[in-house]
Design an enzyme around this catalytic site. Structure first.
Site, short mmCIF file in Angstrom:
data_model
loop_
_atom_site.label_atom_id
_atom_site.label_comp_id
_atom_site.label_asym_id
_atom_site.label_seq_id
_atom_site.Cartn_x
_atom_site.Cartn_y
_atom_site.Cartn_z
N ASP A 7 -14.50 21.12 5.17
CA ASP A 7 -14.35 22.48 4.66
C ASP A 7 -13.14 22.54 3.72
O ASP A 7 -12.01 22.32 4.15
CB ASP A 7 -14.12 23.43 5.85
CG ASP A 7 -14.02 24.88 5.44
OD1 ASP A 7 -15.05 25.56 5.41
OD2 ASP A 7 -12.89 25.34 5.14
N HIS A 66 -15.12 33.57 -0.77
CA HIS A 66 -13.88 33.66 -0.01
C HIS A 66 -13.41 35.11 0.00
O HIS A 66 -13.22 35.70 -1.05
CB HIS A 66 -12.84 32.78 -0.71
CG HIS A 66 -11.95 32.03 0.21
ND1 HIS A 66 -11.28 30.89 -0.17
CD2 HIS A 66 -11.60 32.24 1.51
CE1 HIS A 66 -10.56 30.44 0.84
NE2 HIS A 66 -10.74 31.24 1.87
N TYR A 68 -7.30 26.18 -1.83
CA TYR A 68 -6.48 25.26 -1.02
C TYR A 68 -5.84 24.15 -1.87
O TYR A 68 -4.93 23.47 -1.41
CB TYR A 68 -7.30 24.56 0.07
CG TYR A 68 -8.00 25.43 1.09
CD1 TYR A 68 -7.71 26.78 1.23
CD2 TYR A 68 -8.96 24.87 1.94
CE1 TYR A 68 -8.38 27.55 2.16
CE2 TYR A 68 -9.62 25.64 2.87
CZ TYR A 68 -9.33 26.98 2.98
OH TYR A 68 -10.00 27.73 3.91
N LYS A 100 -15.23 27.01 -1.68
CA LYS A 100 -15.27 28.49 -1.69
C LYS A 100 -14.82 29.06 -3.03
O LYS A 100 -13.94 28.50 -3.68
CB LYS A 100 -14.35 29.04 -0.58
CG LYS A 100 -14.59 28.40 0.76
CD LYS A 100 -13.82 29.04 1.90
CE LYS A 100 -13.93 28.19 3.15
NZ LYS A 100 -12.90 27.15 3.28
N1 NAP Z 1 -12.66 30.99 5.22
C1 NAP Z 1 -11.38 31.32 5.39
O1 NAP Z 1 -10.93 32.36 4.92
C2 NAP Z 1 -10.49 30.40 6.17
C3 NAP Z 1 -9.25 30.89 6.64
C4 NAP Z 1 -8.45 30.04 7.36
C5 NAP Z 1 -8.87 28.74 7.60
N2 NAP Z 1 -10.05 28.27 7.13
C6 NAP Z 1 -10.51 26.87 7.34
O2 NAP Z 1 -10.36 26.57 8.70
C7 NAP Z 1 -9.54 25.42 8.86
C8 NAP Z 1 -8.78 25.52 10.16
O3 NAP Z 1 -7.97 26.68 10.17
P1 NAP Z 1 -6.45 26.67 10.55
O4 NAP Z 1 -5.82 25.48 9.96
O5 NAP Z 1 -5.85 27.95 10.26
O6 NAP Z 1 -6.43 26.61 12.09
P2 NAP Z 1 -6.69 25.64 13.32
O7 NAP Z 1 -7.70 24.59 13.08
O8 NAP Z 1 -6.90 26.63 14.39
O9 NAP Z 1 -5.27 25.01 13.60
C9 NAP Z 1 -4.78 23.93 12.91
C10 NAP Z 1 -3.49 23.51 13.60
O10 NAP Z 1 -3.76 23.04 14.90
C11 NAP Z 1 -3.04 21.85 15.15
N3 NAP Z 1 -3.91 20.93 15.88
C12 NAP Z 1 -5.06 20.37 15.45
N4 NAP Z 1 -5.61 19.59 16.39
C13 NAP Z 1 -4.79 19.64 17.46
C14 NAP Z 1 -4.80 19.03 18.72
N5 NAP Z 1 -5.78 18.23 19.09
N6 NAP Z 1 -3.80 19.33 19.59
C15 NAP Z 1 -2.79 20.15 19.22
N7 NAP Z 1 -2.71 20.77 18.02
C16 NAP Z 1 -3.71 20.51 17.14
C17 NAP Z 1 -2.72 21.27 13.78
O11 NAP Z 1 -1.44 20.73 13.82
P3 NAP Z 1 -0.99 19.49 12.85
O12 NAP Z 1 -1.52 19.72 11.49
O13 NAP Z 1 0.47 19.60 12.92
O14 NAP Z 1 -1.54 18.29 13.47
C18 NAP Z 1 -2.79 22.46 12.83
O15 NAP Z 1 -1.49 22.96 12.57
C19 NAP Z 1 -8.67 25.40 7.59
O16 NAP Z 1 -8.15 24.13 7.32
C20 NAP Z 1 -9.68 25.85 6.57
O17 NAP Z 1 -10.50 24.74 6.19
C21 NAP Z 1 -10.87 29.10 6.44
#
Ligand code: NAP
Length: 282
Positions: A50, A117, A55, A84
């Site tokens: 994704d 988006h 980004y 997106k």
């Molecule tokens: N459509 C939209 O508007 C939208 C909005 C937000 C996000 N997204 C997409 O969703 C993805 C994920 O969202 P997000 O990054 O906000 O949140 P997330 O996946 O909930 O959280 C990511 C965080 O969790 C930590 N993490 C990952 N695996 C882990 C594990 N096994 N144990 C402990 N901590 C862990 C990572 O830390 P480290 O990096 O420090 O390892 C990272 O900081 C984004 O990258 C993007 O592609 C889309």
């Protein structure tokens, strides 16, 4: 590994792998990290990636995919790739050129899913969504949406929206499934850290899994496509192991009860817009 992963069938007949790798890059993450992480993710078995124009990771995503294809690890059709259309390009006449920009960044011929988006003010380009004989764009009929990508996790489990999506045969894609984790600009530093939740941590211990694995597994068992993002090799490998175990229904019920309608990513830049979506019940 990978190709035997669980998939969800979309309403257009395509299949989307139920676990995806998120590629948003927080500011503090060094420039070279996304490329390295996407390589690791594909090697670990992720087949759904994704990204988004905004980004600025599309070029890394494309480079990693092309290099894995060249190395013979995957074929292009093995990877489900999402990008997106950012808000500033929602005007119909800008849609096509922005998609072309994304494909140029990716250096790939196509994406599998093109998401609008933060669709607060748009009518998507009629070049992509032609007007039918009733004068409606295809987008006017919500049924044509293949997916809705929304914030969804244990503290915002979106059960009502999930039921609605199921009734319309739309796949719900969950972001922030791990609670997004600090530091991130949009996460209120006073908000509770999802992966530290005591009920979740106790359940993780019981299953000899990590809290992150339980949080991801919860979504898979609800029929949700779930994104996980990490820049750490051990976490990337850990996150793909969610297909190796199952949560019993009593544990799913306990996890359901953790919902508290807490939104980690409220998109503050959209607040005040007449179509700001996060004030609505859904
Ligand atoms: N459509 C939209 O508007 C939208 C909005 C937000 C996000 N997204 C997409 O969703 C993805 C994920 O969202 P997000 O990054 O906000 O949140 P997330 O996946 O909930 O959280 C990511 C965080 O969790 C930590 N993490 C990952 N695996 C882990 C594990 N096994 N144990 C402990 N901590 C862990 C990572 O830390 P480290 O990096 O420090 O390892 C990272 O900081 C984004 O990258 C993007 O592609 C889309």
């Amino acid at each position: 590994m990978s190709s035997k992963q669980q998939c969800v069938k979309l309403n257009d007949g395509h299949f989307i792998p139920a676990l995806g790798f998120g590629t948003y890059k927080p500011e503090e993450v060094p420039e070279n990290k996304p490329l390295e992480a996407i390589h690791l993710a594909i090697e670990a078995g992720f087949r759904h990636i994704d990204t988004a124009f905004v980004y600025q990771t599309e070029s890394h995503v494309g480079q990693a995919i092309r290099s894995k294809i060249a190395a013979g690890l995957v074929k292009r059709e093995d990877i489900f790739l999402t990008t997106k259309l950012w808000c500033t390009f929602h005007r119909p006449e800008l849609v096509q050129s922005n998609l072309e920009k994304s494909l140029k960044n990716l250096q790939l011929d196509y994406v599998d899913l093109y998401i609008i988006h933060y669709p607060m003010q748009m009518k998507p380009g009629e070049d992509l969504f032609p007007v039918d004989e009733h004068g409606k764009t295809l987008f006017d009929t919500v049924d044509i949406c293949a997916t809705w990508e929304v914030e969804c996790h244990l503290y915002l489990n979106q059960s009502k929206l999930l039921n609605y999506c199921k009734s319309k045969d739309i796949a719900l894609v969950a972001y922030c499934a791990l609670g997004s984790q600090r530091p991130k600009r949009w996460v209120d530093p006073n908000s509770p850290v999802l992966l530290n939740d005591s009920v979740l941590c106790d359940m993780a211990k019981k299953h000899k899994r990590s809290p992150a694995q339980i949080a991801l597994r919860y979504q898979l068992q609800r029929g949700i496509v779930v994104l996980a993002q990490s820049y750490k090799e051990n976490e990337i490998k850990e996150n793909i192991q969610v297909f190796e175990f199952e949560l019993p229904s009593e544990d799913m019920k306990i996890l359901d009860s953790l919902n508290r309608n807490l939104r980690y990513a409220p998109a503050p830049f959209g607040e005040g817009h007449p179509e700001y979506p996060f004030s609505d019940e859904f």
